[in-house]
Design a protein around this motif. Structure first.
Motif, PDB file in Angstrom:
ATOM      1  N   UNK A 265      -3.580  -6.923   3.289  1.00 44.03           N
ATOM      2  CA  UNK A 265      -2.430  -6.456   2.494  1.00 44.03           C
ATOM      3  C   UNK A 265      -2.477  -4.950   2.292  1.00 44.03           C
ATOM      4  N   UNK A 266      -3.683  -4.389   2.243  1.00 47.04           N
ATOM      5  CA  UNK A 266      -3.791  -2.961   1.929  1.00 47.04           C
ATOM      6  C   UNK A 266      -3.318  -2.088   3.077  1.00 47.04           C
ATOM      7  N   UNK A 267      -3.100  -2.679   4.247  1.00 46.47           N
ATOM      8  CA  UNK A 267      -2.609  -1.897   5.381  1.00 46.47           C
ATOM      9  C   UNK A 267      -1.090  -1.728   5.329  1.00 46.47           C
ATOM     10  N   UNK A 268      -0.449  -2.398   4.403  1.00 44.42           N
ATOM     11  CA  UNK A 268       1.009  -2.319   4.281  1.00 44.42           C
ATOM     12  C   UNK A 268       1.362  -1.603   2.978  1.00 44.42           C
ATOM     13  N   UNK A 269       1.977  -0.443   3.084  1.00 42.32           N
ATOM     14  CA  UNK A 269       2.318   0.332   1.889  1.00 42.32           C
ATOM     15  C   UNK A 269       3.333  -0.385   0.997  1.00 42.32           C
ATOM     16  N   UNK A 270       4.050  -1.358   1.560  1.00 40.58           N
ATOM     17  CA  UNK A 270       5.057  -2.100   0.789  1.00 40.58           C
ATOM     18  C   UNK A 270       4.527  -3.434   0.272  1.00 40.58           C
ATOM     19  N   UNK A 271       3.214  -3.648   0.369  1.00 35.70           N
ATOM     20  CA  UNK A 271       2.642  -4.945   0.008  1.00 35.70           C
ATOM     21  C   UNK A 271       2.975  -5.335  -1.434  1.00 35.70           C
ATOM     22  N   UNK A 298     -13.389  -3.017  -1.314  1.00 39.25           N
ATOM     23  CA  UNK A 298     -13.645  -1.721  -1.939  1.00 39.25           C
ATOM     24  C   UNK A 298     -14.729  -0.939  -1.220  1.00 39.25           C
ATOM     25  N   UNK A 299     -15.548  -1.642  -0.445  1.00 42.67           N
ATOM     26  CA  UNK A 299     -16.669  -0.984   0.211  1.00 42.67           C
ATOM     27  C   UNK A 299     -16.200  -0.072   1.328  1.00 42.67           C
ATOM     28  N   UNK A 300     -15.292  -0.559   2.172  1.00 36.77           N
ATOM     29  CA  UNK A 300     -14.903   0.196   3.358  1.00 36.77           C
ATOM     30  C   UNK A 300     -13.511   0.814   3.280  1.00 36.77           C
ATOM     31  N   UNK A 305      -7.217   0.101  -1.134  1.00 35.67           N
ATOM     32  CA  UNK A 305      -7.310  -0.989  -2.103  1.00 35.67           C
ATOM     33  C   UNK A 305      -6.908  -0.500  -3.497  1.00 35.67           C
ATOM     34  N   UNK A 306      -7.326   0.716  -3.833  1.00 37.72           N
ATOM     35  CA  UNK A 306      -6.960   1.287  -5.139  1.00 37.72           C
ATOM     36  C   UNK A 306      -5.446   1.463  -5.241  1.00 37.72           C
TER      37      UNK A 306
END
Length: 422
Positions: A265-271, A298-300, A305-306
């Motif tokens: 999900x974090x790869x999509x700015x519109x998630x 959060x590790x990579x 994620x933030x």
């Protein structure tokens, strides 16, 4: 140099070497990569990661049997070993074990926060088809990673048969997501002081060919590898919201429900907007939905994620860090990330006497910090009354686990909730 150019040069070079050594011995192609190289880059930085990769090349090229070594891509290496007489399978494995352990022993102390480990596939070249040789060695390496092999995996024709079956299963799972052949169970989250059920976690389940219930172990990794896990997350969220809407329309009680989000999900700015759109579609109050991000994200990929977590909180949703303590994110999470709930990994419920005392000290410290920062703590994997007492002694107020209930269908969950009056 692009990976395609590197591959072309490698194939050309290997073809030349095969011509040179043809009739003089047996050639084996090794495909090797690190088990957790992203973690090495995250903890020690890219410069030191690149240095470690060069150390591998230098070490392997120093082996008397090695005639060529090339970094194929990222942290993957391909190298050739030649012997005057063919080795048995045991001799090939023994050679791999000897050099890999020698390398790891030499460099392990330089990376104490990581467990340096290789995955390796080996293929004996029988003709000049270098492309097939690379593919076969890579297939054996991928198999080593899948089964978490403690040593190298030799290519066998059976691996190709396994691959065909796996690809068919992948297609079946992907089709099942598109056709909505998934549902969810709920597992209660309990207040250890009052005994009240204060929430639940929605856990995905699949439907097998014979109608049996499939656990996440049978489909999550497949969906992650084929980029279908996002579709499953969205489907589960939709099913949760549908169930809530039906209950609310009938005047029945509902509890706040946590929904898991995969790293993709974090790869999509519109998630966040997509997730919010599903909740709004069913007019579910935002306080009834919590989104869980696993600590490993959060590790990579901390920044992405933030951003997702911040966007969800701005839209009025609570966020949770799942499996906290299972990785290396650590105290930095508290400094840089805003979240509402922390779910302690079940490893803190270890009953082993040697580890229990140390785990309790760490857990007590984490709970103290969370309470000071007004962050809710839920401990997962609780299986006994003794563990509940230990958690209360550590000022952990909430828990989840089989001691209270296994994950059950929503109707059964709410029937229990009603019978127990919450």
């Amino acid at each position: 140099m692009s990976s395609m150019s590197r591959r072309s040069i490698f194939i050309q070079r290997v073809t030349q070497l095969l011509e040179k050594y043809r009739g003089e011995g047996t050639v084996y192609l090794f495909s090797v990569d690190f088990a957790e190289f992203k973690l090495i880059n995250y903890i020690y930085g890219f410069a030191q990661g690149d240095e470690l990769l060069q150390d591998v090349v230098d070490f392997v090229q120093g082996l008397p049997e090695c005639i060529y070594c090339e970094r194929a891509a990222s942290d993957q290496f391909i190298f050739l070993v030649t012997t005057k007489t063919p080795w048995s399978d045991d001799e090939i494995i023994a050679f791999y074990n000897e050099w890999s352990e020698a390398f790891l022993r030499k460099y392990r102390d330089d990376y104490p926060a990581c467990k340096l480990k290789f995955w390796c596939g080996i293929y004996q070249l029988e003709n000049g088809d270098v492309v097939s040789a690379i593919e076969n060695a890579n297939l054996a390496r991928i198999k080593a990673r899948q089964i978490k092999a403690t040593t190298a995996v030799l290519f066998k024709n059976s691996l190709m048969e396994d691959l065909v079956r796996e690809r068919q299963r992948e297609r079946d799972i992907m089709c099942a997501v598109k056709e909505g052949k998934f549902f969810f169970y709920l597992q209660p989250q309990v207040d250890l002081q009052s005994g009240e059920i204060i929430g639940a976690e929605a856990l995905a389940r699949g439907i097998g060919e014979n109608g049996e219930v499939l656990s996440p172990d049978s489909f999550v990794s497949i969906l992650e590898n084929n980029h279908g896990i996002v579709d499953l997350d969205l489907l589960i969220l939709e099913l949760v919201c549908q169930n809530m809407r039906q209950r609310l329309d009938c005047g029945k009680p509902v509890v706040r429900t946590s929904v898991n989000l995969s790293r993709q999900h974090i790869w999509n700015n519109n998630a966040a907007k997509i997730l919010d759109g599903i909740v709004k579609k069913y007019q579910i109050p935002h306080e009834l939905i919590m989104f869980e991000l696993t600590e490993s994200i959060l590790i990579t990929e901390f920044s992405s994620a933030k951003l997702l977590g911040d966007n969800l909180r701005e839209l009025g949703y609570a966020t949770s860090i799942d499996d906290f303590g299972s990785g290396y994110a650590g105290i930095d999470v508290w400094r840089r990330l805003s979240f509402d709930e922390l779910k302690l990994d079940k490893k803190f419920m270890d009953d082993d006497p040697e580890r229990k005392k140390r785990d309790e000290i760490i857990a007590r410290g984490l709970i103290w910090i969370a309470n000071k920062m007004d962050t809710t703590v839920i401990c997962e994997g609780v299986e006994s009354a003794e563990q509940c007492r230990d958690l209360r002694d550590m000022n952990c107020r909430y828990a989840q686990g089989y001691f209270f209930s296994k994950p059950v269908p929503p109707d059964e969950f709410y029937e229990n909730y009603t019978n127990l009056k919450g």
